[in-house]
Design an enzyme around this catalytic site. Structure first.
Site, short mmCIF file in Angstrom:
data_model
loop_
_atom_site.label_atom_id
_atom_site.label_comp_id
_atom_site.label_asym_id
_atom_site.label_seq_id
_atom_site.Cartn_x
_atom_site.Cartn_y
_atom_site.Cartn_z
N ARG A 28 8.38 -7.15 -19.47
CA ARG A 28 9.24 -6.12 -18.88
C ARG A 28 10.59 -6.72 -18.50
O ARG A 28 11.64 -6.12 -18.76
CB ARG A 28 8.59 -5.48 -17.65
CG ARG A 28 7.38 -4.64 -17.99
CD ARG A 28 7.01 -3.73 -16.82
NE ARG A 28 5.70 -3.13 -17.00
CZ ARG A 28 5.19 -2.20 -16.18
NH1 ARG A 28 5.87 -1.80 -15.13
NH2 ARG A 28 4.00 -1.70 -16.41
N LYS A 73 -6.02 -3.54 -4.74
CA LYS A 73 -5.06 -2.61 -5.35
C LYS A 73 -3.95 -3.37 -6.09
O LYS A 73 -3.52 -2.97 -7.18
CB LYS A 73 -4.44 -1.71 -4.27
CG LYS A 73 -3.30 -0.79 -4.76
CD LYS A 73 -3.78 0.19 -5.81
CE LYS A 73 -2.83 1.30 -6.22
NZ LYS A 73 -1.44 1.17 -6.24
N GLU A 107 -3.21 -3.21 -14.75
CA GLU A 107 -2.54 -2.04 -15.36
C GLU A 107 -1.34 -2.50 -16.20
O GLU A 107 -1.14 -2.05 -17.33
CB GLU A 107 -2.12 -1.09 -14.24
CG GLU A 107 -1.28 0.09 -14.64
CD GLU A 107 -0.80 0.86 -13.40
OE1 GLU A 107 -1.62 1.14 -12.49
OE2 GLU A 107 0.40 1.16 -13.32
N HIS A 119 0.23 -41.24 -10.49
CA HIS A 119 -0.54 -40.16 -9.87
C HIS A 119 -2.04 -40.35 -10.02
O HIS A 119 -2.81 -39.54 -9.51
CB HIS A 119 -0.10 -38.81 -10.46
CG HIS A 119 1.28 -38.42 -10.06
ND1 HIS A 119 1.67 -38.27 -8.74
CD2 HIS A 119 2.40 -38.18 -10.80
CE1 HIS A 119 2.95 -37.94 -8.69
NE2 HIS A 119 3.43 -37.89 -9.93
N ASN A 156 6.06 14.34 9.37
CA ASN A 156 7.00 13.58 8.56
C ASN A 156 8.24 13.32 9.40
O ASN A 156 8.59 14.12 10.26
CB ASN A 156 7.38 14.39 7.30
CG ASN A 156 8.12 13.55 6.28
OD1 ASN A 156 7.60 12.56 5.78
ND2 ASN A 156 9.36 13.91 6.00
N VAL A 191 4.03 6.30 4.01
CA VAL A 191 5.49 6.13 3.90
C VAL A 191 5.80 5.00 2.93
O VAL A 191 4.92 4.28 2.47
CB VAL A 191 6.14 5.87 5.29
CG1 VAL A 191 5.86 7.05 6.22
CG2 VAL A 191 5.68 4.57 5.89
N SER A 226 -4.92 4.66 -5.79
CA SER A 226 -4.39 4.67 -7.16
C SER A 226 -4.61 6.02 -7.83
O SER A 226 -5.56 6.72 -7.54
CB SER A 226 -5.05 3.59 -8.01
OG SER A 226 -4.56 3.70 -9.34
P1 NBP Z 1 8.09 7.02 -0.86
O1 NBP Z 1 7.61 5.67 -1.11
O2 NBP Z 1 9.28 7.51 -1.59
O3 NBP Z 1 8.37 7.18 0.72
C1 NBP Z 1 8.94 8.34 1.26
C2 NBP Z 1 8.34 8.65 2.61
O4 NBP Z 1 8.56 7.58 3.54
C3 NBP Z 1 8.97 9.89 3.22
O5 NBP Z 1 7.98 10.61 3.89
C4 NBP Z 1 9.96 9.28 4.20
O6 NBP Z 1 10.33 10.15 5.25
C5 NBP Z 1 9.17 8.13 4.71
N1 NBP Z 1 9.95 7.12 5.44
C6 NBP Z 1 10.88 6.23 5.00
BR1 NBP Z 1 11.50 6.15 3.30
N2 NBP Z 1 11.36 5.45 5.96
C7 NBP Z 1 10.73 5.82 7.07
C8 NBP Z 1 10.81 5.39 8.41
N3 NBP Z 1 11.59 4.38 8.77
N4 NBP Z 1 10.03 6.01 9.33
C9 NBP Z 1 9.22 7.02 8.96
N5 NBP Z 1 9.10 7.48 7.71
C10 NBP Z 1 9.84 6.88 6.76
O7 NBP Z 1 6.90 8.10 -1.06
P2 NBP Z 1 5.72 8.19 -2.12
O8 NBP Z 1 6.20 7.98 -3.51
O9 NBP Z 1 4.99 9.42 -1.77
O10 NBP Z 1 4.80 6.93 -1.77
C11 NBP Z 1 4.21 6.75 -0.50
C12 NBP Z 1 3.46 5.44 -0.50
O11 NBP Z 1 2.43 5.50 -1.47
C13 NBP Z 1 4.31 4.24 -0.88
O12 NBP Z 1 3.94 3.12 -0.14
C14 NBP Z 1 3.99 4.01 -2.34
O13 NBP Z 1 4.18 2.67 -2.73
C15 NBP Z 1 2.53 4.42 -2.37
N6 NBP Z 1 2.05 4.86 -3.67
C16 NBP Z 1 2.80 5.65 -4.47
C17 NBP Z 1 2.31 6.07 -5.70
C18 NBP Z 1 3.12 6.97 -6.57
O14 NBP Z 1 2.67 7.25 -7.70
N7 NBP Z 1 4.27 7.46 -6.13
C19 NBP Z 1 1.03 5.68 -6.10
C20 NBP Z 1 0.26 4.91 -5.25
C21 NBP Z 1 0.78 4.49 -4.05
P3 NBP Z 1 11.60 11.14 5.10
O15 NBP Z 1 11.07 12.34 4.37
O16 NBP Z 1 11.97 11.41 6.48
O17 NBP Z 1 12.64 10.40 4.33
#
Ligand code: NBP
Length: 477
Positions: free
Chosen positions: A288, A183, A190, A453, A32, A74, A128
């Site tokens: 929404r 997705k 959804e 047209h 990370n 990320v 998902s």
């Molecule tokens: P986030 O979307 O909140 O992302 C946080 C992560 O991104 C942390 O590990 C952070 O590192 C890292 N990060 C960022 Br911000 N900028 C960065 C950079 N410039 N370089 C390297 N690392 C970076 O996390 P999440 O909610 O776990 O979602 C992760 C992905 O999964 C997203 O794309 C999201 O859309 C997708 N997703 C989420 C869900 C859900 O239910 N949450 C469901 C399905 C898909 P740090 O710790 O150093 O800040």
């Protein structure tokens, strides 16, 4: 130790996905940007399997067996590009970068193309099921090359959700951006599912006068029938929840402004580009947005509406049954629209997406998981070139049975002034598709009148124009 897979980005999703791989017996390298999260993961969950903690990108890449499989979890957008810029120079031909974030499929296409030139497989993958799914088994929608799927597929099958019949909820959707496209539409569907359920609740509350707790019971009953789904199940939970601070139904103490992160909006934007009518999903996104326009809603509060005529006790239960029919029919339409968009995307980008396989992998793990998806899969199994879900005999028959109630519900909603954008859009789509003649003929006439047209005739080949400003004779264009 060399790890079989690596996960970088250890927020909720990445952390749980890494644990899921480890719990399934894979050795997992974890990394990370902020190393404290990596250490915390290994300290807290190290006992669950084999983790290799890496502090730097170089260490991370060195920890992976070749060809390397590197899962990026990320924040979608620029962070994904930043991570690719950091890791790609350290990789070798044949290595795989699996982007499990919610990327826009156009970004995935761009990244895939760029990395392909370096011989690196970029596998845009829809995941998902939220945090819980990531840990215990998500529905997984990988795109990318067939070659990458050969080794990645079996690993993803292991960590994925399993449908009731035991089938893993993962399939190779198609090349480059196909997985992220699927997705995206999943999330659009959804939104539509959630909106339809919300409208059913609103009708049961405002027209029938049921309490949230009573509506929760109605939903629990529905959940034992053809509407059996995760979203109906959790809706009953939310509706029966009582706020501890006030003793009121939880749903009455939550501000009525729905938020969104953007994937539903993308589904509609892309549908507009592809010319696919996804009116149900669009209404869900707009509903929404409308809910969030607080000032506009305040300013509109005094607008006239009908006088409420609450239903009598005897009519309430019958109305609830009609709402179930309306919800089911509208749901068939929103899936029809969503699958049309996947079909159109597949044709536009040459992905050759198997629609039946998509329905099958949504049966478990993901937010829209439902018994209903088995029916969709069966419809495509019976006929792979099904022009539309509504062309399936089974669905057509169910709607035929439901339609009188569906219409009656919308009459009641209109008379009582309860907004039903989702139900109404679905019925309008259904009626438009069945219509022998549409007023589009008149639209063409108007277009020809003001803009020359041209139009086509029902009785002859060719394009024609009427000299509207002259003697109104017709000329061939
Ligand atoms: P986030 O979307 O909140 O992302 C946080 C992560 O991104 C942390 O590990 C952070 O590192 C890292 N990060 C960022 Br911000 N900028 C960065 C950079 N410039 N370089 C390297 N690392 C970076 O996390 P999440 O909610 O776990 O979602 C992760 C992905 O999964 C997203 O794309 C999201 O859309 C997708 N997703 C989420 C869900 C859900 O239910 N949450 C469901 C399905 C898909 P740090 O710790 O150093 O800040």
């Amino acid at each position: 130790t060399s790890a079989q897979i690596g996960v970088t980005g250890l927020a909720v999703m990445g952390r749980n996905l890494a644990r899921n791989f480890a719990r399934n017996g894979f050795s997992v390298a974890v990394h990370n940007r902020t190393a404290a999260k990596t250490r915390a993961l290994v300290e807290e969950f190290g006992h669950e399997g084999t983790f290799v903690a890496a502090e730097s990108a170089e260490e991370f890449v060195a920890a992976l067996e070749r060809p390397r499989r590197l899962v990026v979890m990320v924040k979608a957008g620029e962070p994904t590009d930043a991570v690719i810029r950091e890791f790609a120079p350290l990789l070798e031909p044949g290595d795989m970068i699996i982007d499990g974030g919610n990327a826009h499929f156009a970004d995935t296409r761009r990244r895939e193309k760029e990395l392909r030139e370096q011989g690196i497989h970029f596998v845009g993958t829809g995941v998902s099921g939220g945090e819980e799914g990531a840990l215990n088994g998500p529905s997984i929608m990988p795109g990318g090359s067939v070659e990458s799927y050969a080794t990645l597929g079996p690993m993803l099958e292991k960590i994925s959700a399993k449908a009731a019949d035991g089938t893993p909820c993962v399939t190779h959707c198609g090349p480059d951006g196909a997985g992220h496209f699927v997705k995206m539409v999943h999330n659009g569907i959804e939104y539509a599912d959630m909106q339809l359920i919300a409208e059913a609740y609103h009708l049961l509350r405002e027209v029938a006068g049921y309490s949230p707790a009573e509506i929760a019971d109605i939903f629990r009953t529905w959940n034992r029938g053809r509407l059996d789904s995760y979203l109906i199940e959790i809706t009953a939970e939310v509706l029966s929840h009582v706020d501890a601070a006030t003793g009121k139904p939880f749903v009455d103490v939550v501000q009525d402004r729905a938020e969104q992160k953007g994937t539903g909006r993308w589904t509609v934007q892309i549908a507009l580009d592809l010319g696919v009518p996804v009116s149900g999903i669009a209404e869900a996104v707009f509903a929404r947005s409308l809910s969030g326009h607080t000032a506009l809603r305040e300013a509109s509060r005094d607008l006239a509406g009908p006088t409420a005529q609450p239903l009598g006790e005897a009519e309430k239960a019958a109305f609830a049954d009609q709402v179930e029919q309306a919800l089911y029919a509208s749901k068939i339409v929103s899936y029809t629209q969503g699958f049309h968009e996947i079909q159109a995307g597949s044709e536009e980008y040459g992905w050759d997406i198997d629609l039946g396989a998509v329905a099958a992998i949504w049966r478990g793990g993901c937010i829209i998981r439902a018994a209903f998806l088995d029916r969709i899969r069966a419809a495509y199994d019976a006929r792979a070139d099904l022009p539309s879900l509504l062309s399936d005999k089974g669905f057509a028959e169910e709607i035929a049975t439901a339609q009188d109630d569906w219409r009656a519900v919308l009459v009641a909603a209109t008379q009582q002034g309860v907004p039903t954008p989702g139900f109404s859009a679905a019925l309008a789509y259904y009626d438009a598709l069945r219509a022998e003649r549409l007023p589009a003929a008149l639209t063409q006439g108007q277009r020809d009148f003001f803009g020359a047209h041209t139009y086509r005739r029902t009785d002859r080949e060719g394009s024609f124009h009427t000299l509207w400003g002259g003697d109104r004779s017709e000329v061939e264009a």
